[in-house]
Design an enzyme around this catalytic site. Structure first.
Site, mmCIF file in Angstrom:
data_model
loop_
_atom_site.group_PDB
_atom_site.id
_atom_site.type_symbol
_atom_site.label_atom_id
_atom_site.label_comp_id
_atom_site.label_asym_id
_atom_site.label_seq_id
_atom_site.Cartn_x
_atom_site.Cartn_y
_atom_site.Cartn_z
ATOM 1 N N GLY A 1 -0.327 4.095 -0.612
ATOM 2 C CA GLY A 1 -0.701 5.444 -0.122
ATOM 3 C C GLY A 1 -0.488 6.511 1.098
ATOM 4 O O GLY A 1 0.950 6.387 0.931
ATOM 5 N N ILE B 1 -0.373 6.934 4.304
ATOM 6 C CA ILE B 1 0.019 6.103 5.484
ATOM 7 C C ILE B 1 1.875 5.254 4.524
ATOM 8 O O ILE B 1 2.823 5.544 4.918
ATOM 9 C CB ILE B 1 -0.986 5.130 6.400
ATOM 10 N N ASP C 1 2.136 -1.437 -4.153
ATOM 11 C CA ASP C 1 1.262 -0.904 -4.508
ATOM 12 C C ASP C 1 0.006 -1.895 -6.021
ATOM 13 O O ASP C 1 0.849 -2.198 -6.724
ATOM 14 C CB ASP C 1 0.246 0.419 -4.971
ATOM 15 N N HIS D 1 -10.147 -1.146 18.057
ATOM 16 C CA HIS D 1 -9.931 -0.272 17.291
ATOM 17 C C HIS D 1 -11.372 0.270 16.573
ATOM 18 O O HIS D 1 -10.863 0.348 15.412
ATOM 19 C CB HIS D 1 -8.868 -0.424 16.054
ATOM 20 N N ARG E 1 -10.860 5.469 5.110
ATOM 21 C CA ARG E 1 -12.768 5.822 5.686
ATOM 22 C C ARG E 1 -12.890 7.508 4.773
ATOM 23 O O ARG E 1 -12.117 8.299 4.624
ATOM 24 C CB ARG E 1 -12.862 6.678 7.095
ATOM 25 N N GLY F 1 0.736 -1.052 0.079
ATOM 26 C CA GLY F 1 0.399 -0.070 0.061
ATOM 27 C C GLY F 1 1.154 1.423 -0.448
ATOM 28 O O GLY F 1 1.756 1.612 0.625
ATOM 29 N N ILE G 1 -2.182 -2.406 9.589
ATOM 30 C CA ILE G 1 -2.883 -0.977 9.658
ATOM 31 C C ILE G 1 -4.166 -1.079 9.383
ATOM 32 O O ILE G 1 -4.894 -0.585 9.390
ATOM 33 C CB ILE G 1 -1.682 -0.407 8.943
ATOM 34 N N THR G 2 -4.696 -1.814 8.166
ATOM 35 C CA THR G 2 -5.943 -1.548 7.247
ATOM 36 C C THR G 2 -6.804 -1.750 8.122
ATOM 37 O O THR G 2 -7.180 -3.002 9.067
ATOM 38 C CB THR G 2 -5.567 -2.722 6.202
ATOM 39 N N ASN G 3 -7.915 -1.262 8.211
ATOM 40 C CA ASN G 3 -9.523 -1.002 9.137
ATOM 41 C C ASN G 3 -10.556 -2.367 8.212
ATOM 42 O O ASN G 3 -10.187 -1.963 6.618
ATOM 43 C CB ASN G 3 -9.592 0.659 8.727
HETATM 44 O O1 TXD Z 1 -5.150 2.908 13.837
HETATM 45 C C1 TXD Z 1 -4.361 2.350 12.376
HETATM 46 N N1 TXD Z 1 -4.866 1.113 12.009
HETATM 47 C C2 TXD Z 1 -5.532 3.243 10.946
HETATM 48 C C3 TXD Z 1 -6.010 2.650 9.910
HETATM 49 C C4 TXD Z 1 -5.356 4.623 11.295
HETATM 50 C C5 TXD Z 1 -5.301 5.543 9.775
HETATM 51 C C6 TXD Z 1 -6.383 5.226 9.609
HETATM 52 N N2 TXD Z 1 -6.376 3.576 9.448
HETATM 53 C C7 TXD Z 1 -6.166 1.621 7.912
HETATM 54 O O2 TXD Z 1 -5.141 2.281 7.222
HETATM 55 C C8 TXD Z 1 -7.494 3.534 6.803
HETATM 56 O O3 TXD Z 1 -8.125 3.121 7.351
HETATM 57 C C9 TXD Z 1 -6.672 2.091 6.142
HETATM 58 O O4 TXD Z 1 -8.365 1.275 6.129
HETATM 59 C C10 TXD Z 1 -5.163 2.378 5.739
HETATM 60 C C11 TXD Z 1 -4.617 3.182 5.191
HETATM 61 O O5 TXD Z 1 -5.036 4.740 4.999
HETATM 62 P P1 TXD Z 1 -4.386 5.409 3.541
HETATM 63 O O6 TXD Z 1 -4.696 6.448 4.359
HETATM 64 O O7 TXD Z 1 -3.004 5.111 3.836
HETATM 65 O O8 TXD Z 1 -5.338 5.006 2.344
HETATM 66 P P2 TXD Z 1 -4.735 5.107 1.256
HETATM 67 O O9 TXD Z 1 -3.815 6.810 0.649
HETATM 68 O O10 TXD Z 1 -6.173 5.411 0.561
HETATM 69 O O11 TXD Z 1 -3.366 4.055 0.548
HETATM 70 C C12 TXD Z 1 -4.455 2.797 0.455
HETATM 71 C C13 TXD Z 1 -3.720 2.384 -0.103
HETATM 72 C C14 TXD Z 1 -3.658 2.998 -2.520
HETATM 73 O O12 TXD Z 1 -2.468 3.245 -2.553
HETATM 74 C C15 TXD Z 1 -4.710 1.709 -3.242
HETATM 75 O O13 TXD Z 1 -4.171 1.979 -4.345
HETATM 76 C C16 TXD Z 1 -3.878 1.146 -2.043
HETATM 77 O O14 TXD Z 1 -3.727 0.972 -0.747
HETATM 78 N N3 TXD Z 1 -4.380 -0.909 -2.320
HETATM 79 C C17 TXD Z 1 -3.879 -1.859 -2.823
HETATM 80 N N4 TXD Z 1 -2.235 -1.658 -2.306
HETATM 81 C C18 TXD Z 1 -1.673 -3.141 -2.674
HETATM 82 N N5 TXD Z 1 -2.872 -4.222 -3.491
HETATM 83 C C19 TXD Z 1 -3.787 -3.797 -2.901
HETATM 84 N N6 TXD Z 1 -5.127 -4.802 -3.403
HETATM 85 C C20 TXD Z 1 -4.166 -2.932 -2.718
HETATM 86 N N7 TXD Z 1 -5.592 -2.214 -2.788
HETATM 87 C C21 TXD Z 1 -5.915 -0.997 -2.682
#
Ligand code: TXD
Length: 319
Positions: A12, A14, A34, A176, A83, A10, A119-121
Site C-alpha cells: 500500500g 507505506i 500483497d 504508539h 485508519r 503490504g 508497522i501495522t497498527n
Molecule cells: O508508526 C506506525 N507504526 C504507523 C503505522 C504509522 C502510520 C501508519 N501505520 C499503519 O501502517 C496503518 O495504520 C496500517 O495499519 C499500516 C499500513 O499503512 P498504509 O498507509 O501502507 O496502508 P494501506 O495503503 O492501506 O496498505 C495496506 C496494504 C494494502 O495494499 C492491502 O491490500 C494490504 O496491506 N493487505 C495485505 N497484504 C498482505 N497480506 C494481507 N493479509 C493483507 N491484508 C491487507
C-alpha cells in the site's frame, strides 16, 4: 557477496514508499507482497522503471505468493488496513490481527532468519501478535513507532526553536497511541536540554506542553488532513533507518517497540523503549532513568497496550 533481500509485506502507501526508498538507498533486491493481485506487480514495475533514471539496479518484483519472500534478510510488515478519519488505531485490532496471523505463518514458513519490522497498527499489539504467530526469536521482531513519533516531536521542536532539525534529538517512549510518552528530559538541541532552552527564552513550558500534545496526536492530524488514509512518507523513512541499522550493523540507538522481560517493570509486552539495533537484531534494551511524571505516563501507556493484548487473546484463542 550475495545481494541482500528486502521483503515488504503490504504494497500500500507505506509499502510502496518503502520499496522506493530501499531501491534509492541500494539496500538490496526487493519483493513487494500483497494479497491484492496486480498492485504489488504494478508498483514493482513502476519502481523498476525509476532505475534507469536514478541509476539503481535493484531487482524489484511484485508477488501474491509467500514463497517469493524466501530467504529475505529484512521483512517490513505494513499489511492490513489503515485508519480513516474518526477511527482510532485500536479500531483496527480485529481486522489486522487476522492479517498478522497470515503474515506470521508466511514468514515462519519462508524466511525464519529475517529481521522483521512491524508497522501495522495498533502497533504494540500487532508486533506482539506477529511475533507469537511467527515464532521467531523476540530479538528479531521489532515494531516501528518510536522513530516516527520522535521525528514528529523533533520537527515540531525545531520549528518552535527556529533551529535546524538536524541538531534536535528527541525521544518518545511507550505505546504508539494517544498515551505515548514524549520524554523532555532526553530531548536536546545539540546537547542543550529543552528546559535550558526554555530558561533562555527560546520557548515557554506552555508552548512545549502543546508540542508534546501535538506529537501525541501527530498521526491523527495527518489522517484528518488526508481523509483517505494515514501518514506514509515519514513512517517509511523511519522503518528504513531501522533496517539500515540491522543490515549494516550500525548499532544505532533508536526508540522502537521491543519485547520487554522485566525492563521498566514490564514483562512479556512490546513497548517503545530505546534499543540498540545491530547485526543480531535487538542487541540491547536501554533502561533510562525516568522522572516520576514520565514513569506514571509510561505506566498508563503500558496499561493501554495490556488492554489491547487482552482483546487480541479474546479474539484469537491460540494466543
Ligand atoms: O508508526 C506506525 N507504526 C504507523 C503505522 C504509522 C502510520 C501508519 N501505520 C499503519 O501502517 C496503518 O495504520 C496500517 O495499519 C499500516 C499500513 O499503512 P498504509 O498507509 O501502507 O496502508 P494501506 O495503503 O492501506 O496498505 C495496506 C496494504 C494494502 O495494499 C492491502 O491490500 C494490504 O496491506 N493487505 C495485505 N497484504 C498482505 N497480506 C494481507 N493479509 C493483507 N491484508 C491487507
Amino acid at each position: 557477496m550475495a545481494r541482500k533481500k528486502i521483503a515488504l509485506i503490504g504494497a500500500g502507501n507505506i509499502g510502496g514508499t518503502l520499496a522506493h526508498l530501499a531501491a534509492l538507498k541500494g539496500l538490496g533486491d526487493i519483493v513487494l507482497f500483497d494479497v491484492v493481485e496486480g498492485v504489488p506487480q504494478g508498483k514493482a514495475l513502476d519502481l523498476s522503471q525509476c532505475g534507469p533514471v536514478e541509476g539503481f539496479d535493484a531487482r524489484i518484483t511484485g508477488s501474491n505468493d509467500y514463497a517469493d519472500i524466501a530467504g529475505a534478510d529484512v521483512i517490513i510488515v505494513t499489511a492490513g488496513v489503515a485508519r480513516k478519519p474518526g477511527m482510532s488505531r485500536d479500531d483496527l485490532l480485529g481486522i489486522n490481527l487476522k492479517v498478522m496471523k497470515a503474515v506470521g505463518e508466511g514468514i515462519a514458513a519462508n524466511a525464519p532468519d529475517a529481521f522483521v519490522i512491524c508497522i501495522t497498527n495498533p502497533l504494540d499489539a500487532m508486533v506482539w501478535a506477529l511475533r507469537e504467530f511467527s515464532g521467531l526469536p523476540h530479538t528479531k521482531v521489532v515494531g516501528m513507532a518510536g522513530v516516527l513519533d520522535s521525528a514528529r516531536f523533533s520537527h515540531f521542536l525545531a520549528e518552535e526553536f527556529q533551529v535546524s532539525v538536524k541538531d534536535v534529538n528527541s525521544f518518545v517512549l511507550g505505546g504508539h497511541g494517544d498515551t505515548m510518552v514524549p520524554v523532555l528530559e532526553y530531548s536536546t538541541v545539540s546537547g542543550i536540554p529543552v528546559s535550558d532552552l526554555i530558561a533562555m527564552g527560546f520557548s515557554t513550558r506552555e508552548r512545549i506542553d502543546a508540542i508534546v500534545q501535538r506529537t501525541r496526536s501527530g498521526g491523527g492530524e495527518i489522517v484528518g488532513l488526508l481523509k483517505t488514509g494515514s501518514a506514509f512518507y515519514a513512517p517509511a523513512t523511519s522503518a528504513i533507518a531501522m533496517a539500515e541499522s540491522y543490515l549494516y550493523d550500525k548499532k544505532r540507538v533508536l526508540p522502537a517497540a521491543a519485547h520487554l522481560t522485566g525492563q521498566y517493570g514490564v514483562d512479556d509486552l512490546y513497548v517503545g523503549v530505546p534499543i540498540i539495533i545491530g547485526k543480531d537484531g535487538v542487541e540491547k534494551i536501554i533502561e533510562i532513568s525516568l522522572t516520576d511524571e514520565a514513569k506514571t505516563n509510561l505506566a498508563v501507556s503500558v496499561d493501554a497496550v495490556k488492554e489491547l493484548l487482552v482483546a487480541c487473546k479474546a479474539i484469537d484463542g491460540s494466543l
